[in-house]
Write an enzyme that holds these catalytic residues in place. Structure first.
Site, PDB file in Angstrom:
ATOM      1  N   GLU A   1       0.677  -1.057   0.332  1.00 46.02           N
ATOM      2  CA  GLU A   1      -0.076  -0.088  -0.677  1.00 46.02           C
ATOM      3  C   GLU A   1       0.832   0.897   0.204  1.00 46.02           C
ATOM      4  O   GLU A   1       0.579   2.358  -0.763  1.00 46.02           O
ATOM      5  CB  GLU A   1      -0.793   0.219   1.406  1.00 46.02           C
ATOM      6  CG  GLU A   1      -2.099  -0.773   1.189  1.00 46.02           C
ATOM      7  CD  GLU A   1      -1.840  -2.345   1.676  1.00 46.02           C
ATOM      8  OE1 GLU A   1      -0.715  -3.125   1.976  1.00 46.02           O
ATOM      9  OE2 GLU A   1      -2.884  -3.103   1.345  1.00 46.02           O
TER      10      GLU A   1
ATOM     11  N   HIS B   1     -12.268  -3.025   7.727  1.00 39.90           N
ATOM     12  CA  HIS B   1     -12.432  -3.430   6.856  1.00 39.90           C
ATOM     13  C   HIS B   1     -13.878  -2.737   6.498  1.00 39.90           C
ATOM     14  O   HIS B   1     -14.098  -2.370   5.364  1.00 39.90           O
ATOM     15  CB  HIS B   1     -11.949  -5.335   6.255  1.00 39.90           C
ATOM     16  CG  HIS B   1     -10.854  -5.183   5.952  1.00 39.90           C
ATOM     17  ND1 HIS B   1     -10.630  -5.970   7.181  1.00 39.90           N
ATOM     18  CD2 HIS B   1     -10.668  -5.864   5.044  1.00 39.90           C
ATOM     19  CE1 HIS B   1      -8.722  -6.476   6.668  1.00 39.90           C
ATOM     20  NE2 HIS B   1      -8.793  -6.251   5.538  1.00 39.90           N
TER      21      HIS B   1
END
Lengths: 323, 316
Positions: free
Chosen positions: A60, A128
Site C-alpha cells: 500500500e 475493513h
C-alpha cells in the site's frame, strides 16, 4: 438517461477517462486480471492493456506513493486501495506525500492522483469497514468525494481524474449494487456543490452515501406523519459546500447530521462548529449528531446493527427533535 | 577514468565543501537557521554518482548536504535562499534546505520522513518508462533509511516491473547516533538486493572513479529496461548528524576527520595524474570563494518571503 448500478457507473467513468487521456493509468490489488474484488474494474485491462491497467503487489505504501511520483511526472494515476481502511496502512503516503508533497516543494509540480477507497459496509470487521472520510477532510491538501448515487459516482470520478490535485474518492460498498439514472453522453459533476435531495422546512439533515439512503427512507416515513425534512447531500467534503447547509438551516432552524463514522470529531462535529460560527441566531433547536459511538466496527452483523445509525434511529431522532 | 571528468568531480566537491562550511559559519554566527545536516565527506561520492547520469535524468535525495543540487546545476543563491527563507527559495519557505526542488535540473525533492523517497521513485520510474523511455531516476538514501519498510516494498515493485530506478545507498555507518551494527542485521545493505533479484554492488564511496564506474553500469542497465540496481557506497560522515551535534556517541570522530576525508585523496590522485597543480587549485579555490560570496551577498539583500506565502502552493 440510462439506469445502471453505482459500480457500473464507476467502471464507465474509468473507461471514458482512460479513452480520453492516455496518461490515465489504473492499478491496485486484483484490479486487472480479476477485475477487482468488488468487480468494479472488470474489462478494463482487456480494453486498455496491461501497461495501463495492472495488478500491484500488496504494498500500500508504494501504491499510493508511486501514484504521487507518477502524478508529479505527468501521469494521472487512479489507485484502488482495496479497502478504505488501508488509507492508514499508507498513512505517510496519503497524508504526507499526496497531501503535502507539492506544498513542501513550493508548488513545483501538480499531483493529479485519484485514490479510490471502498468504504463502509458490514461484516468485514474493524479493519475493513470504516468510512474514514473525516480524517481526509481534516488533512490539508486532499480533496474528498463521497458519491451517493450512480450519476454522482460517475460524474465525480470523471471530475476527480481531470483535477490537478489529489482526490480521495470514497465508494461505498453497500451502494455498489444501487441502480439509478445516469445522464447519457459526456458530463462531469463539479466538486464543492452540495445537492438538496429532498426539500422541507422541519429540519435540515446532512447525510451522504448509505446514511443518505437511510435518511431518505426515514424522510418518506416522516412525510406520512406530516414532517417534511430537508436532506442535503454534500457530495464532496473538500471542497465543502458550507453555504448550502447554512442557507438551509436559516430556513429550517434545526440541523442533524447522520454519519457512518465515529462521533468524536467526525464530519458532524465540523458542521456543528460551522453552524455555531455562522448560523447560531437561526438555530432554534439543539444541533444533533447520529453517528457510531466511538468504538471500531465489529464483524457480527447484529453488533454492527446496534451501533450504526439505522432508518429507525433516524426516524425516532427526528420525531424527538421536532416534537 | 577520464581525468577531465575526475577534475570536474573535484571542482564541484570543493565548491560544495566550501559552501557548506560558509553556511555552517553563518549558522553558528546566528545569521542563518542551523537546520543543515552537513554532507562533508560524502559529497565526492554523491557528485561522482550524479556525474554518471545524464542532464535529463532525475534524482530524489537524502538530507545529507547540498552537493546533489550543486552537481545538478541549482544555483548557490537558490539553495541559500531556501536555508534563509528568502525570496528565491525553491520551496518557497515550505521545505527549507531539506526540500530543495529544481525540476528543470531533474531534482524532484526530498521526503521529510526518511525513506519516503523510495515510493516516490517507483512512481517516477513508472512515468519515465511510459512517457520518457531511456531516462532514469536515482534515489540517494542512507544505511539507516534502508531499514524502512518502504525500502522493501519499493525495491520489490521496481524490480518486478523492471523500472528505470537506481537505489544508491550511502552507508556512513551511522543512523543519526546509532551505529549500523546495532540497527542492521547484515553488514552490507547491498546483500539485500538478492531478495529482489537485482544486482547489489558494494563500492568504496571515497573512491570517485570506482563510484562513477558502478553508477555507469547501473544507469546503463536501467536505461536498457533491465530494471534497478542497488548500489552501496561505503562513505565517511566527517561531522555530526546536524550542525550542533557533539557526537558523544562517536569517540573516533576527530581521527575520522584527519584520516578519512576523500577530498584530499581525490586532490592527490589528480595531482599524480598531472591534471591538477597548485596554481589551478588556487584558482579553483578562488572561483569557489567568489561564487559563494556572490550568493551570500544576493541572499542577504533579498527580502524575506512574505508571511502569506504560508497559505500558498497547497493546491494547483
Amino acid at each position: 438517461m440510462s439506469v445502471i448500478t453505482y459500480s457500473k457507473a464507476i467502471n464507465q467513468a474509468l473507461a471514458e477517462e482512460m479513452e480520453r487521456d492516455e496518461n490515465v493509468i489504473l492499478y491496485g490489488q486484483d484490479v486487472a486480471v480479476w477485475g477487482g474484488i468488488f468487480k468494479v474494474t472488470e474489462g478494463l485491462r482487456d480494453r486498455f492493456g496491461p501497461e495501463r491497467v495492472f495488478d500491484s503487489p500488496i504494498s500500500e505504501n508504494v501504491m499510493v506513493g508511486a501514484g504521487v511520483g507518477a502524478a508529479m511526472m505527468g501521469l494521472r494515476p487512479v489507485v484502488e486501495l482495496q479497502f478504505a481502511d488501508f488509507i492508514f496502512t499508507a498513512g505517510d503516503e496519503v497524508f504526507l506525500k499526496a497531501g503535502m508533497w507539492r506544498f513542501m516543494h513550493g508548488g513545483a509540480y501538480k499531483v493529479p492522483l485519484v485514490i479510490r477507497a471502498p468504504s463502509g459496509g458490514s461484516g468485514f470487521g474493524p479493519e475493513h469497514s470504516a468510512c474514514p472520510e473525516a480524517f481526509i477532510m481534516h488533512a490539508p491538501g486532499l480533496l474528498c468525494a463521497v458519491p451517493s448515487t450512480p450519476a454522482d459516482a460517475k460524474g465525480l470520478l470523471k471530475e476527480a481524474i481531470r483535477l490537478d490535485n489529489p482526490v480521495v474518492y470514497f465508494e461505498h460498498k453497500l451502494l455498489y449494487a444501487m441502480r439509478g439514472e445516469v445522464p447519457d453522453g459526456e458530463y462531469t459533476t463539479p466538486f464543492g456543490k452540495a445537492v438538496v435531495r429532498r426539500e422541507g422546512d422541519a429540519l435540515t439533515i446532512v447525510a451522504w452515501q448509505d446514511m443518505l439512503r437511510r435518511t431518505l427512507a426515514a424522510a418518506n416515513r416522516l412525510s406520512k406523519d406530516g414532517i417534511e425534512v430537508e436532506v442535503i447531500d454534500p457530495r464532496t467534503l473538500n471542497p465543502f459546500d458550507r453555504e448550502t447547509i447554512i442557507e438551509s438551516v436559516k430556513k429550517t432552524g434545526a440541523c442533524m447530521v447522520v454519519e457512518e463514522a465515529y462521533r468524536t470529531l467526525g464530519v458532524g462535529a465540523e458542521i456543528g462548529a460551522l453552524l455555531l460560527e455562522h448560523a447560531l441566531p437561526y438555530l432554534d433547536k439543539p444541533f444533533k449528531r447520529l453517528a457510531i459511538p466511538d468504538v471500531p466496527l465489529p464483524t457480527s452483523q447484529h453488533l454492527v446493527n446496534f451501533i450504526v445509525p439505522s432508518e429507525e434511529d433516524i426516524y425516532k431522532a427526528v420525531k424527538e427533535l421536532v416534537a | 577514468m577520464n581525468p577531465k571528468l575526475m577534475l570536474d568531480i573535484f571542482k564541484t566537491s570543493l565548491l560544495a565543501r566550501r559552501f557548506e562550511a560558509r553556511v555552517i559559519q553563518m549558522a553558528m554566527a546566528g545569521e542563518l537557521p542551523g537546520s543543515l545536516h552537513a554532507g562533508a565527506g560524502q559529497e565526492v561520492c554523491q557528485i561522482a554518482a550524479i556525474t554518471a547520469m545524464n542532464k535529463d535524468d532525475y534524482i530524489l535525495y537524502g538530507h545529507r548536504g547540498v552537493a546533489y543540487m550543486i552537481a545538478r546545476g541549482t544555483s548557490l543563491t537558490a539553495i541559500l535562499a531556501d536555508i534563509a527563507g528568502k525570496e528565491g527559495a525553491t520551496s518557497r519557505g515550505k521545505g527549507g534546505v531539506m526540500h530543495v526542488v529544481d525540476v528543470p535540473h531533474g531534482i524532484l525533492g526530498e521526503s521529510g520522513t526518511l525513506g519516503g523517497g523510495f515510493v516516490i521513485s517507483v512512481g517516477v520510474g513508472m512515468a519515465l518508462k511510459r512517457r520518457y523511455p531511456g531516462r532514469v531516476v536515482t534515489y540517494f538514501f542512507g544505511d539507516g533509511t534502508s531499514n524502512r519498510g518502504t525500502f522493501h516494498e519499493s525495491l520489490n515493485w521496481a524490480a518486478v516491473q523492471k523500472l528505470p530506478c537506481i537505489y544508491f545507498c550511502e552507508n556512513n555507518g551511522y543512523a543519526v547516533s546509532v551505529p549500523t551494527s546495532t540497527s542492521t542485521a547484515v553488514p552490507d545493505i547491498s546483500a539485500r538486493a538478492a531478495g529482489y533479484g537485482v544486482p547489489g554492488v558494494v563500492v568504496d564511496g571515497n573512491d570517485a572513479a570506482a563510484v562513477y564506474e558502478v553508477m555507469q553500469k547501473a544507469v546503463e542497465r536501467a536505461r536498457a529496461g533491465h530494471g534497478p540496481t542497488l548500489i552501496e557506497a561505503k562513505v565517511t560522515r566527517l561531522f555530526g548528524h546536524y550542525i550542533a551535534d557533539q557526537q558523544t556517541y562517536r569517540p573516533d570522530a576527530a581521527t575520522v576527520i584527519a584520516t578519512k576525508d576523500p577530498l584530499p585523496k581525490l586532490q592527490q590522485t589528480l595531482v599524480n595524474a598531472g591534471v591538477l597543480n597548485d596554481t589551478l587549485l588556487a584558482q579553483l579555490e578562488a572561483d569557489a570563494q567568489r561564487q559563494i560570496e556572490e550568493a551570500v551577498a544576493t541572499v542577504k539583500a533579498a527580502p524575506l518571503l512574505a508571511p502569506e506565502t504560508a497559505l500558498q502552493d497547497l493546491y494547483a
